[in-house]
Design an enzyme around this catalytic site. Structure first.
Site, mmCIF file in Angstrom:
data_model
loop_
_atom_site.group_PDB
_atom_site.id
_atom_site.type_symbol
_atom_site.label_atom_id
_atom_site.label_comp_id
_atom_site.label_asym_id
_atom_site.label_seq_id
_atom_site.Cartn_x
_atom_site.Cartn_y
_atom_site.Cartn_z
ATOM 1 N N ARG A 1 9.507 22.334 7.775
ATOM 2 C CA ARG A 1 8.795 22.904 8.928
ATOM 3 C C ARG A 1 7.666 23.835 8.479
ATOM 4 O O ARG A 1 6.682 24.009 9.163
ATOM 5 C CB ARG A 1 9.766 23.676 9.836
ATOM 6 C CG ARG A 1 10.683 22.756 10.625
ATOM 7 C CD ARG A 1 11.694 23.534 11.418
ATOM 8 N NE ARG A 1 12.554 24.340 10.539
ATOM 9 C CZ ARG A 1 13.627 25.020 10.938
ATOM 10 N NH1 ARG A 1 13.965 25.007 12.201
ATOM 11 N NH2 ARG A 1 14.351 25.715 10.074
ATOM 12 N N GLU B 1 16.685 -4.126 -9.466
ATOM 13 C CA GLU B 1 15.259 -4.312 -9.757
ATOM 14 C C GLU B 1 14.924 -3.587 -11.046
ATOM 15 O O GLU B 1 15.801 -2.985 -11.665
ATOM 16 C CB GLU B 1 14.407 -3.792 -8.597
ATOM 17 C CG GLU B 1 14.595 -2.318 -8.298
ATOM 18 C CD GLU B 1 13.742 -1.819 -7.126
ATOM 19 O OE1 GLU B 1 12.772 -2.500 -6.755
ATOM 20 O OE2 GLU B 1 14.058 -0.744 -6.605
ATOM 21 N N LYS C 1 9.222 4.329 -0.399
ATOM 22 C CA LYS C 1 8.472 4.550 -1.637
ATOM 23 C C LYS C 1 8.107 6.027 -1.680
ATOM 24 O O LYS C 1 6.990 6.436 -1.356
ATOM 25 C CB LYS C 1 7.229 3.656 -1.645
ATOM 26 C CG LYS C 1 7.135 2.858 -2.943
ATOM 27 C CD LYS C 1 6.023 1.885 -2.940
ATOM 28 C CE LYS C 1 5.251 1.908 -4.230
ATOM 29 N NZ LYS C 1 6.006 1.881 -5.459
ATOM 30 N N ARG D 1 3.507 -0.363 4.815
ATOM 31 C CA ARG D 1 4.694 0.142 4.116
ATOM 32 C C ARG D 1 4.600 1.651 3.917
ATOM 33 O O ARG D 1 5.605 2.372 4.026
ATOM 34 C CB ARG D 1 4.879 -0.582 2.774
ATOM 35 C CG ARG D 1 6.195 -0.233 2.096
ATOM 36 C CD ARG D 1 6.474 -1.098 0.887
ATOM 37 N NE ARG D 1 5.513 -0.869 -0.186
ATOM 38 C CZ ARG D 1 5.480 -1.570 -1.317
ATOM 39 N NH1 ARG D 1 6.357 -2.530 -1.540
ATOM 40 N NH2 ARG D 1 4.586 -1.312 -2.246
HETATM 41 N N1 PXG Z 1 10.247 -1.909 -7.242
HETATM 42 C C1 PXG Z 1 9.890 -0.623 -7.433
HETATM 43 C C2 PXG Z 1 10.927 0.396 -7.664
HETATM 44 C C3 PXG Z 1 8.531 -0.272 -7.390
HETATM 45 O O1 PXG Z 1 8.158 0.992 -7.560
HETATM 46 C C4 PXG Z 1 7.981 -2.592 -7.012
HETATM 47 C C5 PXG Z 1 9.343 -2.879 -7.033
HETATM 48 C C6 PXG Z 1 7.018 -3.702 -6.725
HETATM 49 O O2 PXG Z 1 6.497 -3.585 -5.422
HETATM 50 P P1 PXG Z 1 5.057 -4.128 -5.056
HETATM 51 O O3 PXG Z 1 4.929 -3.876 -3.613
HETATM 52 O O4 PXG Z 1 4.066 -3.338 -5.873
HETATM 53 O O5 PXG Z 1 5.030 -5.547 -5.399
HETATM 54 C C7 PXG Z 1 7.562 -1.267 -7.170
HETATM 55 C C8 PXG Z 1 6.122 -0.890 -7.120
HETATM 56 C C9 PXG Z 1 4.111 2.096 -12.228
HETATM 57 C C10 PXG Z 1 4.158 1.815 -10.772
HETATM 58 O O6 PXG Z 1 3.292 2.940 -12.630
HETATM 59 C C11 PXG Z 1 4.919 0.791 -10.251
HETATM 60 C C12 PXG Z 1 4.952 0.574 -8.867
HETATM 61 C C13 PXG Z 1 4.238 1.371 -8.069
HETATM 62 C C14 PXG Z 1 3.486 2.376 -8.609
HETATM 63 C C15 PXG Z 1 3.434 2.612 -9.963
HETATM 64 O O7 PXG Z 1 4.895 1.534 -12.971
HETATM 65 N N2 PXG Z 1 5.719 -0.433 -8.419
#
Ligand code: PXG
Length: 289
Positions: free
Chosen positions: A103, A183, A150, A50
């Site tokens: 760039r 979400e 992300k 990802r």
């Molecule tokens: N939605 C969003 C917007 C995220 O950032 C998830 C869903 C869950 O995805 P995964 O792949 O982890 O199951 C995320 C990921 C935090 C924090 O500090 C949260 C995420 C990543 C990094 C930090 O709250 N969530």
């Protein structure tokens, strides 16, 4: 704590990057949050995949191969001797000048790996369940900045988090621009109705969470019907159960939304089953170090 920056390890106090790094100046970069449990890195390959997809989409060349990136994560875990860790991988566009032209950063991407602990929500909420609210800030439009990427641009989520905190809540539900449930700020959302599971489809302004995928897999294996389908606030309010998923959050039950009690007002039986199966998987699956 030792932090990996561009192939070298630094003590936390010396782990620094340039103020001209476009990750800082513009949020120009991508990241991943990964967990390890008892020396097993959960879904490492999926997270690195990802990360590379996010980078590809914003035309950011990561100066390592996927295999090298996985090895760098493992090396960082080994050097820090942490059995259970939260791993943050960050790749920025790198050092440029005071203009957003990428760039100027060409060939200078910054790769950072931090391993630490993370506590997202108070521990007792995992037993009792959380009360959360929907907030005014809608999730980024996929045609503007796709939530599937992300990126280091988390202001959309942070604004929603601030709105929840200002109202006395730990977490926010973000809607998409049509008013459907998207979400939470760092978690995907699921509801259970009549023993079937529903979660918003990933095309509607939702990150394709790796924990979300794992939960769908667990549910299918447990012969629970799952639907990736738009969810309205009404459907959420009248659901039997609700829970959130994320690498940092893991799986956490939700018992109240916008003042409406969900189901019996305590974590539901399907939620508890999924939590149990998830915990089991983290004990046996993963890349060992
Ligand atoms: N939605 C969003 C917007 C995220 O950032 C998830 C869903 C869950 O995805 P995964 O792949 O982890 O199951 C995320 C990921 C935090 C924090 O500090 C949260 C995420 C990543 C990094 C930090 O709250 N969530």
């Amino acid at each position: 704590m030792k932090v990996y920056i561009n192939g070298k390890f630094y003590d936390k106090k010396d782990a620094k990057i340039s103020v001209f790094d476009h990750g800082l100046l513009y949020g120009d970069g991508v990241f991943e949050g990964i967990r390890s449990y008892n020396r097993l890195v959960f879904k490492l390959r999926e997270h690195i995949q990802r990360l590379f997809e996010s980078a590809h989409s914003i035309m950011l060349k990561i100066p390592l191969s996927k295999e090298e990136m996985m090895k760098a994560v493992i090396d960082t875990l080994k050097i820090n001797r942490l059995d259970d860790a939260y791993i943050r991988v960050v790749v920025t566009r790198g050092e440029g000048d005071l203009g957003l032209d990428p760039r100027k950063c060409e060939g200078k991407a910054t790769v950072i790996i931090i391993v630490d602990k993370i506590v997202l929500y108070p521990q007792d909420l995992y037993k009792k369940g959380m009360s959360i609210i929907t907030v005014p800030t809608v999730r980024n439009l996929p045609e503007a900045l796709n939530p599937q990427i992300k990126s280091l641009n988390y202001l959309n989520n942070i604004l929603a988090k601030i709105e929840a905190i200002n109202s006395g809540y730990e977490e926010a539900i973000m809607l998409d621009s049509l008013g459907y449930i998207a979400e939470c700020t760092g978690d995907n959302i699921f509801i259970v109705k009549n023993n079937q599971i529903y979660t918003p489809p990933q095309c509607m302004g939702t990150l394709r969470g790796i924990t979300r995928d794992t939960v769908l897999e667990i549910a299918r294996k447990s012969n629970i019907l799952v639907h990736e389908h738009v969810v309205t606030r009404h459907e959420l309010y009248i659901s039997d159960e609700c829970f959130l998923t994320g690498t940092a959050a893991e799986i956490i039950p939700v018992i109240k939304v916008d003042g409406r009690v969900i189901g019996g007002g305590k974590p539901g039986k399907i939620t508890l089953k999924i939590m149990k199966e998830f915990r089991k998987l983290t004990k046996i699956e993963g890349v060992r170090y």
